[in-house]
Design a protein around this motif. Structure first.
Motif, PDB file in Angstrom:
ATOM      1  N   VAL A  25       0.933  -1.079  -0.199  1.00 15.03           N
ATOM      2  CA  VAL A  25       0.049  -0.107  -0.315  1.00 15.03           C
ATOM      3  C   VAL A  25       0.799   0.987   0.191  1.00 15.03           C
ATOM      4  O   VAL A  25       1.613   1.689   0.806  1.00 15.03           O
ATOM      5  N   VAL A  26       0.414   1.873  -0.533  1.00 17.89           N
ATOM      6  CA  VAL A  26       1.128   3.300  -0.891  1.00 17.89           C
ATOM      7  C   VAL A  26       0.740   4.658  -1.050  1.00 17.89           C
ATOM      8  O   VAL A  26      -1.031   4.745  -1.385  1.00 17.89           O
ATOM      9  N   ILE A  27       0.319   5.264   0.538  1.00 21.43           N
ATOM     10  CA  ILE A  27      -0.783   6.830   0.576  1.00 21.43           C
ATOM     11  C   ILE A  27       0.151   7.795   0.264  1.00 21.43           C
ATOM     12  O   ILE A  27       1.234   8.330   1.105  1.00 21.43           O
ATOM     13  N   TRP A  28      -0.722   8.840  -0.484  1.00 12.21           N
ATOM     14  CA  TRP A  28       0.409  10.127  -0.720  1.00 12.21           C
ATOM     15  C   TRP A  28      -0.548  10.749   0.019  1.00 12.21           C
ATOM     16  O   TRP A  28      -2.010  11.317   0.411  1.00 12.21           O
ATOM     17  N   THR A  29      -0.146  11.794   0.641  1.00 13.90           N
ATOM     18  CA  THR A  29      -0.245  12.708   1.293  1.00 13.90           C
ATOM     19  C   THR A  29       0.137  14.160   0.998  1.00 13.90           C
ATOM     20  O   THR A  29       1.352  14.190   0.581  1.00 13.90           O
ATOM     21  N   CYS A  30       0.228  15.163   1.447  1.00  7.71           N
ATOM     22  CA  CYS A  30       0.526  16.867   1.426  1.00  7.71           C
ATOM     23  C   CYS A  30       0.300  17.363   2.639  1.00  7.71           C
ATOM     24  O   CYS A  30       0.184  16.548   3.909  1.00  7.71           O
ATOM     25  N   ALA A  31       1.142  18.440   3.070  1.00  8.56           N
ATOM     26  CA  ALA A  31       1.226  19.190   4.446  1.00  8.56           C
ATOM     27  C   ALA A  31       0.545  19.854   4.739  1.00  8.56           C
ATOM     28  O   ALA A  31       0.246  20.964   4.733  1.00  8.56           O
ATOM     29  N   ASN A  32      -1.357  18.909   4.457  1.00  4.48           N
ATOM     30  CA  ASN A  32      -1.941  20.036   5.401  1.00  4.48           C
ATOM     31  C   ASN A  32      -3.296  18.629   6.043  1.00  4.48           C
ATOM     32  O   ASN A  32      -2.742  17.637   5.643  1.00  4.48           O
ATOM     33  N   SER A  33      -3.988  19.588   6.845  1.00  2.00           N
ATOM     34  CA  SER A  33      -4.833  18.628   7.586  1.00  2.00           C
ATOM     35  C   SER A  33      -5.773  17.428   7.104  1.00  2.00           C
ATOM     36  O   SER A  33      -5.898  16.664   7.768  1.00  2.00           O
ATOM     37  N   ALA A  34      -6.510  18.230   6.192  1.00  2.00           N
ATOM     38  CA  ALA A  34      -7.244  16.930   5.281  1.00  2.00           C
ATOM     39  C   ALA A  34      -6.104  16.015   5.334  1.00  2.00           C
ATOM     40  O   ALA A  34      -6.949  14.333   5.328  1.00  2.00           O
ATOM     41  N   GLU A  35      -5.435  15.421   3.977  1.00  2.00           N
ATOM     42  CA  GLU A  35      -4.427  14.692   4.368  1.00  2.00           C
ATOM     43  C   GLU A  35      -4.422  13.744   5.100  1.00  2.00           C
ATOM     44  O   GLU A  35      -4.170  12.837   5.164  1.00  2.00           O
ATOM     45  N   ARG A  36      -3.307  15.276   6.203  1.00  2.00           N
ATOM     46  CA  ARG A  36      -2.448  13.949   6.994  1.00  2.00           C
ATOM     47  C   ARG A  36      -3.558  13.244   7.927  1.00  2.00           C
ATOM     48  O   ARG A  36      -3.458  12.409   8.802  1.00  2.00           O
ATOM     49  N   LEU A  37      -4.939  13.936   7.940  1.00  2.00           N
ATOM     50  CA  LEU A  37      -6.105  13.165   8.896  1.00  2.00           C
ATOM     51  C   LEU A  37      -6.920  12.378   8.278  1.00  2.00           C
ATOM     52  O   LEU A  37      -6.616  10.685   8.846  1.00  2.00           O
ATOM     53  N   GLY A  38      -6.864  12.472   6.980  1.00  2.00           N
ATOM     54  CA  GLY A  38      -7.013  10.643   6.304  1.00  2.00           C
ATOM     55  C   GLY A  38      -6.349   9.354   6.114  1.00  2.00           C
ATOM     56  O   GLY A  38      -6.742   8.889   6.046  1.00  2.00           O
ATOM     57  N   ALA A  39      -5.047   9.667   5.705  1.00  2.00           N
ATOM     58  CA  ALA A  39      -3.890   9.520   6.344  1.00  2.00           C
ATOM     59  C   ALA A  39      -4.234   8.579   7.992  1.00  2.00           C
ATOM     60  O   ALA A  39      -3.888   6.771   8.069  1.00  2.00           O
ATOM     61  N   ARG A  40      -4.541   8.896   8.501  1.00  2.00           N
ATOM     62  CA  ARG A  40      -3.750   8.341   9.690  1.00  2.00           C
ATOM     63  C   ARG A  40      -5.981   7.199  10.024  1.00  2.00           C
ATOM     64  O   ARG A  40      -5.477   6.303  10.621  1.00  2.00           O
ATOM     65  N   ILE A  41      -6.723   7.784   8.995  1.00  2.00           N
ATOM     66  CA  ILE A  41      -8.587   7.918   9.188  1.00  2.00           C
ATOM     67  C   ILE A  41      -8.023   5.937   8.899  1.00  2.00           C
ATOM     68  O   ILE A  41      -8.389   5.218   9.078  1.00  2.00           O
ATOM     69  N   ILE A  42      -7.220   5.929   7.639  1.00  2.00           N
ATOM     70  CA  ILE A  42      -6.981   4.936   6.444  1.00  2.00           C
ATOM     71  C   ILE A  42      -6.204   4.044   7.217  1.00  2.00           C
ATOM     72  O   ILE A  42      -6.768   2.237   7.329  1.00  2.00           O
ATOM     73  N   MET A  43      -5.545   4.435   7.961  1.00  2.00           N
ATOM     74  CA  MET A  43      -4.494   3.484   8.745  1.00  2.00           C
ATOM     75  C   MET A  43      -5.326   3.259   9.682  1.00  2.00           C
ATOM     76  O   MET A  43      -5.141   2.058   9.847  1.00  2.00           O
ATOM     77  N   ALA A  44      -5.746   3.001  10.703  1.00  2.00           N
ATOM     78  CA  ALA A  44      -7.008   3.283  11.568  1.00  2.00           C
ATOM     79  C   ALA A  44      -8.329   2.224  10.883  1.00  2.00           C
ATOM     80  O   ALA A  44      -8.313   0.875  11.607  1.00  2.00           O
TER      81      ALA A  44
END
Length: 324
Positions: free
Chosen positions: A135-154
């Motif tokens: 799995v490759v998770i793409w994020t940028c330096a903003n709360s929407a994507e960083r929060l999204g990454a954490r939710i996805i990880m859960a």
């Protein structure tokens, strides 16, 4: 038991032959639009078995990544820094989020229903990942994507490896220069650059990092807040009114004694924000300030392109009160 879980249980109890017959029966009942949707999802299922799966946030980012790579992409099109995220990985949480959308946000282009369906499909796709897949998770330096990454990880099951691609840093690694604030989102990165980022040395998460991010995600999925932003480099929950004064300051700067177009204001606010909420949330706050009589307006509030605003002037009665 939740509605979706009950349905899954009933489907799991079907034999292979019963499941095929059910699908054929459903297919015969479809109208033209539903048939298109069914065929797209049939193709979706047949193409699923790939060794590497990419996860990305935002509609534009998804389109760009699909152009850049010839691999499977799971897209979460919504802006997860705004709106309810409690239990978002469940049917109940998703329903609550889009009920809040319907009550507070303008669905100018009738996209919320489609977005909800896509979000639910993407969470289902997550649960279909296997221990053999990367799995490759793409994020940028903003709360929407960083929060999204954490939710996805859960919500992510056991997989082979998990890699993070930081498109903000990746841009600097490839272009070899720093453009302050760019890119704000992965969607701002051209497909050609995304393709080059995919070839950079991978950053795989350790077992400890995976555990920590999963725990963070579980905590965020209990959040009652409607707004999540970065503060001093840390992701935090905020009251949805936190940006109101910031918006009022921009109105004061722009109006110059007259009304300012709402779309112009939102563009100005967006361009100076360090984080990302999407303009739909900002427009919701503008209308809330109108309801609070902190802003006055003229035009049609059904669309940000159709009305103008300015700071509300105190009524004569309020002036008298201030003078007493």
């Amino acid at each position: 038991m939740e509605k979706s879980d009950l349905m899954k249980q009933k489907i799991d109890e079907l034999s292979e032959n019963q499941a095929k017959n059910l699908l054929l029966d459903l297919y015969m009942e479809l109208d033209e639009n539903d048939e298109i949707w069914f065929n797209e999802h049939l193709k979706h299922q047949l193409e699923w078995d790939t060794s590497t799966v990419h996860i990305v946030f935002g509609r534009t980012a998804c389109l760009s990544l699909k152009q850049a790579l010839d691999e499977r992409v799971i897209a979460f099109p919504d802006v997860l820094s705004m709106g309810p995220i409690k239990a978002l990985d469940t049917w109940k949480g998703m329903e609550a989020r889009y009920a809040w959308f319907k009550e507070n946000l303008h669905d100018t282009y009738n996209e919320f229903k489609k977005m909800k369906r896509k979000m639910m499909q993407s969470f289902r796709d997550l649960k279909r990942l296997t221990a053999e897949q990367d799995v490759v998770i793409w994020t940028c330096a903003n709360s929407a994507e960083r929060l999204g990454a954490r939710i996805i990880m859960a919500a992510l099951p056991q997989v082979h490896t998990i890699q993070l691609v930081d498109t903000y840093q990746g841009y600097r690694d490839i272009e070899q220069h720093d453009t302050p604030g760019f890119p704000r989102t992965t969607g701002e990165v051209a497909p050609e650059l995304l393709s080059k980022m995919a070839q950079l040395p991978p950053t795989h998460l350790t077992a400890q990092q995976v555990t920590e991010l999963k725990e963070e995600g579980k905590l965020w999925l209990m959040s009652e807040a409607k707004l999540h932003l970065f503060e001093a480099g840390e992701l935090k929950a905020f009251d949805e009114t936190i940006l109101d004064d910031f918006i009022l300051e921009h109105v004061a700067d722009l109006q110059q004694g007259s009304y300012v177009k709402a779309a112009e204001l939102l563009g100005d606010v967006y361009s100076t924000m360090r984080d990302y909420t999407g303009d739909t949330f900002l427009e919701y706050r503008v209308r809330s300030l109108i309801d609070q009589q902190k802003l006055s307006y003229k035009g049609d509030l059904s669309d940000m392109m159709l009305y103008e605003i300015k700071l509300a002037e105190p009524s004569d009665e309020n002036v008298d009160e201030l003078l007493q």
